[in-house]
Design an enzyme around this catalytic site. Structure first.
Site, mmCIF file in Angstrom:
data_model
loop_
_atom_site.group_PDB
_atom_site.id
_atom_site.type_symbol
_atom_site.label_atom_id
_atom_site.label_comp_id
_atom_site.label_asym_id
_atom_site.label_seq_id
_atom_site.Cartn_x
_atom_site.Cartn_y
_atom_site.Cartn_z
ATOM 1 N N HIS A 56 -1.795 -8.130 2.374
ATOM 2 C CA HIS A 56 -1.804 -8.652 3.753
ATOM 3 C C HIS A 56 -2.976 -8.173 4.596
ATOM 4 O O HIS A 56 -3.166 -8.635 5.712
ATOM 5 C CB HIS A 56 -0.461 -8.351 4.440
ATOM 6 C CG HIS A 56 -0.205 -6.918 4.770
ATOM 7 N ND1 HIS A 56 -0.099 -6.474 6.068
ATOM 8 C CD2 HIS A 56 0.001 -5.816 3.997
ATOM 9 C CE1 HIS A 56 0.169 -5.167 6.077
ATOM 10 N NE2 HIS A 56 0.235 -4.748 4.825
ATOM 11 N N GLN A 93 -7.669 -0.248 3.554
ATOM 12 C CA GLN A 93 -8.499 -0.923 4.561
ATOM 13 C C GLN A 93 -9.838 -1.424 4.023
ATOM 14 O O GLN A 93 -10.516 -2.193 4.702
ATOM 15 C CB GLN A 93 -8.748 0.011 5.759
ATOM 16 C CG GLN A 93 -7.508 0.269 6.603
ATOM 17 C CD GLN A 93 -7.022 -0.964 7.379
ATOM 18 O OE1 GLN A 93 -7.778 -1.913 7.623
ATOM 19 N NE2 GLN A 93 -5.757 -0.965 7.768
ATOM 20 N N CYS A 108 1.147 0.987 12.419
ATOM 21 C CA CYS A 108 2.275 1.523 11.666
ATOM 22 C C CYS A 108 3.129 2.470 12.503
ATOM 23 O O CYS A 108 4.284 2.674 12.196
ATOM 24 C CB CYS A 108 1.782 2.274 10.430
ATOM 25 S SG CYS A 108 0.968 1.176 9.292
ATOM 26 N N GLY A 164 0.810 -1.208 0.000
ATOM 27 C CA GLY A 164 0.000 0.000 0.000
ATOM 28 C C GLY A 164 0.847 1.263 0.000
ATOM 29 O O GLY A 164 0.538 2.236 -0.697
ATOM 30 N N THR A 165 1.916 1.268 0.773
ATOM 31 C CA THR A 165 2.740 2.476 0.897
ATOM 32 C C THR A 165 3.319 2.881 -0.456
ATOM 33 O O THR A 165 3.244 4.052 -0.850
ATOM 34 C CB THR A 165 3.889 2.231 1.908
ATOM 35 O OG1 THR A 165 3.305 1.841 3.150
ATOM 36 C CG2 THR A 165 4.741 3.467 2.104
ATOM 37 N N THR A 200 12.430 -6.912 -10.404
ATOM 38 C CA THR A 200 11.836 -8.244 -10.617
ATOM 39 C C THR A 200 10.607 -8.390 -9.727
ATOM 40 O O THR A 200 10.628 -8.054 -8.548
ATOM 41 C CB THR A 200 12.885 -9.341 -10.301
ATOM 42 O OG1 THR A 200 14.001 -9.129 -11.155
ATOM 43 C CG2 THR A 200 12.316 -10.730 -10.515
ATOM 44 N N ASN A 216 -7.913 3.558 9.016
ATOM 45 C CA ASN A 216 -7.332 2.359 9.633
ATOM 46 C C ASN A 216 -7.369 2.384 11.158
ATOM 47 O O ASN A 216 -7.250 1.346 11.787
ATOM 48 C CB ASN A 216 -5.876 2.168 9.177
ATOM 49 C CG ASN A 216 -5.048 3.412 9.358
ATOM 50 O OD1 ASN A 216 -5.369 4.466 8.818
ATOM 51 N ND2 ASN A 216 -3.979 3.308 10.124
#
Ligand SMILES: Cc1ncc(COP(=O)(O)O)c(C=O)c1O
Length: 382
Positions: free
Chosen positions: A203, A181, A331, A73-74, A239, A153
């Site tokens: 995740h 979220q 976080c 997400g970041t 990659t 979140n």
């Protein structure tokens, strides 16, 4: 009788679904080729990635050409924000003080280096965005980037994305929403939404960590954030995280297929906890609108307990009682700065606040256990 630890920190991350592990295993055990290689080993992995892209695009009702895999997400948020500002010569951005740091720190950095002027839209005492103020900001500032999250979140508040999308369209603004979220928990129909960028992180919906994606509306072409090889159709060098991508697509597929049943179950767990908290304790407050099932994520409940001299010990006490939950956003845990979200809605800093966040694996029995332990912890503190 609860034997194992109770995990109520699903907004931080979720356990992998067994079927996701099964989908990833062949990519670890035998399909090890580099997807950029033109030989058969490479081609079979390339095909698997393209199938995953098609799956994600199909679920979001958009074209595979608009889905780009990232490390999470970041990175997806950073890409959308920094690259759209660069590409479209945007000089003004609007966000709120309640955003995740992936958005807030990115925009603050761009303001600091003189790229943009940043405006914070007003929020009410429950943490909802003031849409009238947003409109005022857009009226006076043409060519603005609006970045507002879909589901908060920490406190769970939901944004009216349709309305914000309409406003952005009316005033010619670029619209990015951090949907980390809500991805996998709510349906996003990209044919209906008026939006330029949304994001996902595997995740958060029982997929793997370190795999995410960015949706880029075909009308909003941007240049890469990470320069390097020609992966992701020249949009992201490096990659590919092959197992992560395969796992993410599988996790999103399961999430979409079973969404109604999971939602019903999780909502019943959350409602049960709200009721139990209200009837078991005198001085409980819910932060933001997290006790409102219509206006908040069904996966998040943010609770303020009675003021305590030992507020910092609260989470530790839950932890030693085999309950994993979080105070504010995971976080920022580990740093001593309090939650900027709870601060932003004026929550009482003397009250210990706990974010309980749920998944399809939580049970009513676990909630009974948590209430019992909370009773013990609060009695000792009283
Ligand atoms: C709303 C929100 N945005 C962004 C992120 C960052 O996602 P990732 O951990 O995949 O980089 C998170 C993770 O906690 C989040 O909750």
């Amino acid at each position: 009788m609860i034997q194992q630890r109770v995990y109520l920190d699903n907004a931080a991350t979720t356990p992998l679904d067994r079927a996701v592990i099964e989908a990833m295993l062949p990519m670890m055990e035998k399909n090890f080729g580099n997807p950029s290689s033109i030989h058969a080993h490479g081609r079979e992995v390339r095909n698997a990635i393209e199938r995953a892209r098609k799956t994600v695009a199909g679920l979001l009702n958009t074209s595979p050409a608009e889905i780009f895999f990232t490390s999470g997400g970041t990175e997806a948020d950073n890409t959308a924000i920094a690259c759209s500002i660069e590409e479209y010569g945007i000089k003004h951005a609007v966000t709120s003080s309640l955003e995740h740091h992936a958005v807030l720190h990115t925009l603050e950095h761009l303001q600091k280096i003189g790229k943009i002027k940043l405006s914070l839209v007003n929020v009410d005492e429950k943490g909802h965005i003031d849409l009238n103020h947003l409109e005022e900001l857009l009226k006076t500032n043409p060519n603005t980037l609006v970045s507002l999250m879909h589901g908060n979140n920490e406190i769970g508040n939901l944004l009216d994305m349709e309305k914000v999308g309409e406003l952005c369209k009316e005033y010619g603004a670029t619209f990015h929403s951090d949907t980390v979220q809500t991805m996998g928990h709510y349906k996003h129909d990209l044919q209906k939404l008026n939006i330029d960028f949304i994001v996902g992180a595997g995740h958060k919906f029982h997929g793997p960590k370190g795999a995410g994606f960015l949706y880029i509306n075909a009308d909003k072409k941007i240049h890469p954030f990470i320069h390097g090889g020609s992966q992701e159709r020249n949009m992201r060098g490096g990659t590919e995280n092959v197992y992560g991508i395969i796992g993410l697509a599988k996790a999103l597929e399961i999430a979409y297929n079973d969404m109604d049943a999971h939602r019903k179950h999780i909502e019943s767990v959350k409602s049960y906890m709200i009721e139990k908290l209200k009837t078991s304790f005198d001085d409980i407050q819910f932060n933001g609108d997290s006790d409102n099932l219509e206006k908040s994520l069904y996966t998040v409940l943010n609770v303020s307990f009675p003021p305590s001299e030992e507020a910092d010990m609260f989470l530790f006490n839950l932890d030693i009682n085999k309950i994993s939950a979080s105070g504010g956003s995971a976080c920022t845990s580990g740093s001593n700065i309090g939650s900027h979200v709870l601060g932003g809605i004026g929550a009482d800093p003397n009250r210990p606040s706990v974010r309980f966040s749920f998944s399809k694996y939580n049970t009513i029995e676990e909630i009974d256990y948590v209430i019992e332990k909370l009773n013990q912890i609060l009695k000792v503190e009283a």
